[in-house]
Design a protein around this motif. Structure first.
Motif, short mmCIF file in Angstrom:
data_model
loop_
_atom_site.label_atom_id
_atom_site.label_comp_id
_atom_site.label_asym_id
_atom_site.label_seq_id
_atom_site.Cartn_x
_atom_site.Cartn_y
_atom_site.Cartn_z
N VAL A 1 0.63 -1.18 0.04
CA VAL A 1 -0.48 -0.16 0.09
C VAL A 1 0.92 1.53 0.01
CG1 VAL A 1 -2.33 -1.03 0.66
CG2 VAL A 1 0.07 0.26 2.67
N ALA B 1 -1.48 3.69 4.37
CA ALA B 1 -3.18 3.46 5.14
C ALA B 1 -2.74 3.60 6.45
CB ALA B 1 -2.76 1.71 4.79
N ILE C 1 -10.18 -0.13 9.08
CA ILE C 1 -9.28 0.37 8.27
C ILE C 1 -9.57 1.34 8.02
CG2 ILE C 1 -9.80 -0.77 5.92
CD1 ILE C 1 -7.24 -0.09 5.08
N TRP D 1 -8.39 4.61 6.36
CA TRP D 1 -7.39 5.21 5.27
C TRP D 1 -6.49 4.64 4.67
CZ3 TRP D 1 -7.00 10.81 4.68
CH2 TRP D 1 -6.13 11.33 3.86
N LEU D 2 -6.50 4.67 2.60
CA LEU D 2 -6.48 3.55 1.86
C LEU D 2 -6.24 4.27 0.88
CD1 LEU D 2 -4.65 0.61 1.51
CD2 LEU D 2 -7.30 0.38 0.28
N ASN D 3 -4.89 4.79 0.53
CA ASN D 3 -4.17 5.04 -0.54
C ASN D 3 -4.68 6.43 -1.04
OD1 ASN D 3 -2.91 2.70 -0.70
ND2 ASN D 3 -3.35 2.21 -2.52
#
Length: 656
Positions: free
Chosen positions: A91, A94, A133, A135-137
């Motif tokens: 990733v 994140a 999760i 936050w991602l990218n």
């Protein structure tokens, strides 16, 4: 949305409506669960195991992971294998929410093993169960419903399987059955989460916890009291019968009897005194205690956190003497499944919370009104959290409060509002608080003492944040049993100066023959406590404390001042000796402070002093966590000290 720069692309799909972030947050506070006594009847809920470990928040930026504790402390270096596994995730950036645990041979979380791993600095066996999760990218997922976030997390974990990082599964069974199963498996309980709710830092009703309740009767096989004492009870020695009819020692509990219940217990115990123990595995005697053995006929009820591998109870809390069950019927109770039409008990013993009327709740027998009132706007700490803390810390705090007159700091409108200093009950009775006889403090209203867990929760219900105590114990209020030196620094001084000052004071006290014990003030500095046998009166004790302060200021004038007032401590530390007069008080060990952050006054050992980084280092949650993790009392030996102020000591500090 994929990740190409560190390997093959990830095919997880970010939910529609997720918004692009303005930048990866430096820190995200975790969402916390609200303790309830039964699961909700309706709503979109999912349930997961409540892992018995440390909550960890993992931030990944540019392929580099930082692992934070619940309170925002960077523990990356303490868990290198886990950090490496997080670094390997494909990733860009994140935020992951999870729990660090160590699993036993049967695959169950083992909190003792986790603590031992940190103690040994051998953390290779730690694994992280990830359950959210955020936050991602480049995309902030916190406003997305839980079910969407977990679907994304499940896909991410499926594509990047690891023995170190694991997905926390949810279970389709009804929550009552899940709690029963968790209890039989000796797990802590389960967590329920609303599937349609966003992620909200802080405590939230959208996450709930249902915990197993451990509480049962025990046979009293004896009790202890102070060495040489003719009366009183220090602790009860608990037992349970084995299948073969033998009596197993199961630990000890401090009963904190009232002035009426103590003599009543001794009256019942006297006819069943015996010369030898009935336990087949009696406890190892302590030199400072006398052991009085009893025929196993008296029964008491206690709650406790768990059974240890050795068959003893951990963190027991005494509730009552029981007359409705014969001692011969008392054994270790097996955990049984909860029937589906019965409520699920939440949490243990006196800290059990149940919803109360009009938005309140109960902790033990004390109703907490306005539990969500915020006391500290900086941390968001609520009245409920304060009450929970004092219930949880009672086991360790009460010995330092027992029969000591109190001075209380109340904050009914929060710590930024008006604070009230109170020494008497005035018009409102405080739940659980006892009043001392007026003859102990003539011409004044009765003094107050807090001798039970219920009293501490009652104080929190009255919005009492700080607990200050006298240097004397009732009924003898004319002879102090300790001296306290409060090291009060010029705010401009670095923390290293405080550490040096405390060590220098210890050296002087050691040289004149007085053993001392440090604690953080919960504010700016340290308190150094010198226990005494009760021989000297107030005037002699205060004069000696003043002489020590003046001696320090004379020997190290560039560091210390013995004169009150800000102008006299510029670049120095004022050794406050004024807390040693009759009626003066000092914040008690384990008391919360009515200051931003709500730090706790925490006993520490001289050996670990250099590891302390500030006077308010311990928060409420960290204080409880620390006490539960300790294997040796930092103030070991405090209650066994027998020392007084001698003529030689007085001469050493300049008193003729």
């Amino acid at each position: 949305m994929g990740r190409w720069s560190r390997g093959r692309p990830i095919t997880v799909v970010v939910p529609p409506g997720a918004r692009g972030g303005t930048g990866l947050p430096a820190l995200i506070q975790p969402q916390l669960a609200t303790l309830v006594d039964r699961p909700p009847k309706g709503g979109d809920w999912s349930y997961e195991i409540k892992f018995d470990g440390y909550r960890v928040m993992t931030r990944i930026e540019g392929g580099v992971a930082t692992i934070f504790t619940r309170n925002g402390h960077d523990w990356t270096e303490r868990m290198p294998r886990l950090a490496d596994a997080c670094n390997a995730l494909q990733v860009d950036d994140a935020w992951l929410d999870g729990e660090a645990v160590v699993l036993d041979s049967s695959g169950q979380p083992d909190f003792n093993a986790l603590q031992n791993a940190f103690d040994r600095r051998s953390t290779a066996e730690i694994v992280m169960f990830v359950f959210d999760i955020l936050w991602l990218n480049g995309t902030d997922l916190r406003e997305q419903p839980l079910r969407a976030r977990r679907a994304l997390l499940r896909d991410l974990m499926a594509e990047q399987s690891s023995d170190v990082i694991r997905f926390s599964e949810d279970f389709p069974q009804d929550p009552v059955s899940l709690v029963a199963s968790a209890c039989k498996m000796k797990l802590e309980g389960i967590i329920g989460k609303r599937g349609d709710a966003p992620y909200r830092s802080g405590r939230s009703p959208d996450w709930i916890k249902l915990k197993c309740n451990l509480r049962q009767e025990f046979v009293v096989g004896g009790f202890t009291r102070a060495k040489g004492a003719r009366s009183g009870v220090h602790s009860l020695l608990l037992g349970v019968y084995e299948k073969d009819g033998s009596l197993r020692y199961a630990g000890s509990v401090r009963p904190y009897f009232s002035s009426r219940d103590g003599p009543a217990f001794l009256k019942r115990a006297e006819p069943v005194l015996r010369d030898s123990t009935a336990f087949y595995n009696p406890p190892k005697p302590e030199k400072e205690r006398d052991y009085l053995w009893l025929d196993p006929s008296l029964v008491v009820e206690c709650s406790f956190l768990e059974w240890t591998p050795g068959g003893e109870v951990r963190h027991p809390i005494f509730h009552a003497v029981r007359d409705d069950k014969p001692a011969s019927a008392i054994s270790e109770e097996p955990m049984v499944a909860v029937e589906t039409d019965e409520p699920v008990e939440a949490d243990t013993g006196s800290t059990r919370e149940v919803p109360g009327p009009k938005g309140g709740l109960k902790i033990g027998n004390i109703r907490i009104t306005n539990p969500q009132r915020v006391l500290d706007e900086v941390t968001g700490h609520t009245k409920k959290e304060l009450a929970e803390y004092y219930a949880a810390i009672a086991e360790w705090a009460l010995p330092y409060l027992h029969n000591r007159p109190l001075a209380l700091v109340r904050a009914p409108d929060g710590i930024k509002g008006e604070l009230f200093f109170q020494k008497h009950s005035e018009r409102a009775a405080i739940p659980g608080i006892q009043e001392l006889p007026t003859e102990l403090h003539p011409r004044h209203p009765p003094l107050l003492v807090a001798n039970t867990p219920e009293a501490l929760v009652g104080l929190a219900q009255m919005s009492v944040i700080e607990l200050h105590t006298w240097n004397a114990i009732a009924p003898d209020l004319e002879h102090p049993d300790r001296i306290i030196f409060d090291l009060d620094p010029d705010p401009a001084l670095p923390w290293a100066a405080m550490l040096e000052a405390a060590e220098l004071l210890k050296v002087v006290l050691d040289e004149i023959g007085l053993r001392s014990f440090p604690k953080t003030s919960g504010g700016k500095g340290f308190h150094v406590v010198v226990p005494l046998t009760r021989r000297q009166g107030w005037s002699e004790t205060k004069a000696f404390a003043h002489a020590v302060a003046k001696h320090m200021a004379k020997v190290v004038p560039q560091r210390f001042s013995a004169v009150l007032g800000p102008k006299n401590r510029v670049g120095k530390i004022f050794i406050d000796y004024l807390r040693n007069g009759r009626g003066a008080s000092t914040v008690a060990a384990f008391s919360v402070r009515a200051r931003s952050g709500m730090g706790v006054s925490m006993p520490v050992s001289w050996d670990e002093l250099k590891e302390v980084t500030r006077g308010d280092e311990w928060t409420m949650s960290k204080a409880v966590e620390r006490q539960r993790s300790l294997t040796v009392d930092p103030w070991h030996g405090y209650w066994q000290i027998r020392q007084g102020i001698t003529a030689t000591m007085r001469r050493a500090v300049g008193i003729d």
